[in-house]
Design an enzyme around this catalytic site. Sequence first.
Site, PDB file in Angstrom:
ATOM      1  N   TYR A 232      32.504  63.231  25.453  1.00 53.59           N
ATOM      2  CA  TYR A 232      31.538  62.261  25.984  1.00 53.59           C
ATOM      3  C   TYR A 232      30.440  61.914  24.988  1.00 53.59           C
ATOM      4  O   TYR A 232      30.065  60.749  24.845  1.00 53.59           O
ATOM      5  CB  TYR A 232      30.927  62.796  27.289  1.00 53.59           C
TER       6      TYR A 232
ATOM      7  N   ASP B  50      32.179  65.922  31.967  1.00 48.67           N
ATOM      8  CA  ASP B  50      33.088  65.751  30.837  1.00 48.67           C
ATOM      9  C   ASP B  50      32.785  66.664  29.659  1.00 48.67           C
ATOM     10  O   ASP B  50      31.621  66.989  29.402  1.00 48.67           O
ATOM     11  CB  ASP B  50      33.039  64.302  30.337  1.00 48.67           C
TER      12      ASP B  50
ATOM     13  N   GLU C 178      24.815  62.741  43.885  1.00 47.44           N
ATOM     14  CA  GLU C 178      24.985  61.588  44.773  1.00 47.44           C
ATOM     15  C   GLU C 178      24.922  62.117  46.201  1.00 47.44           C
ATOM     16  O   GLU C 178      25.922  62.542  46.761  1.00 47.44           O
ATOM     17  CB  GLU C 178      26.328  60.914  44.494  1.00 47.44           C
TER      18      GLU C 178
END
Length: 193
Positions: A171, A128, A138
């Site tokens: 953010y 962001d 991940e």
Amino acid sequence: MRLCDRDIEAWLDEGRLAINPRPPVERINGATVDVRLGNKFRTFRGHTAPFIDLSGPKAEVSAALDRVMSEEIVLPEGEAFFLHPGELALAVTYESVTLPADLVGWLDGRSSLARLGLMVHVTAHRIDPGWSGCIVLEFYNSGKLPLALRPGMPIGALSFEPLSGPAARPYNRREDAKYRDQQGAVASRIDKD
């Protein structure tokens, strides 16, 4: 339109974009910056919760997350983290990235790693505007063999896309920014939604 290598270098030189440590020119290619694997990991403990009710009461979700997530694992230099087939793990980039309010980043895995079954980001590849910190990876091994992942190895590439203007809610200014300034392999904070 994404930034080309010349523009990435210019944004870094001007301090509009920060990557720490700054990548050498050899890691800035065409429209991307290569990022490396850091030494912090987090795994999932098997069979410690029957399920996680993602829309359940926050206290129950939080308790289930505490049961299934390991403590952060910090690998000593030279050691490998082994990701077995069918396993999901979290890790971080070696580099810390800071984006201005008028720039969004995108993380892509390396094709050479994907061809061995390694997914570097399961779904979340947007960084962001206003982000600052290491990027959580991940990992999922969809291959047939365990994969040895070593800190410092090239793991992905970042690209950057200017916005039409500065974001009104970047953010770093959001009250609900759950992962602000993360440096480690921070577990899911879905219970904070």
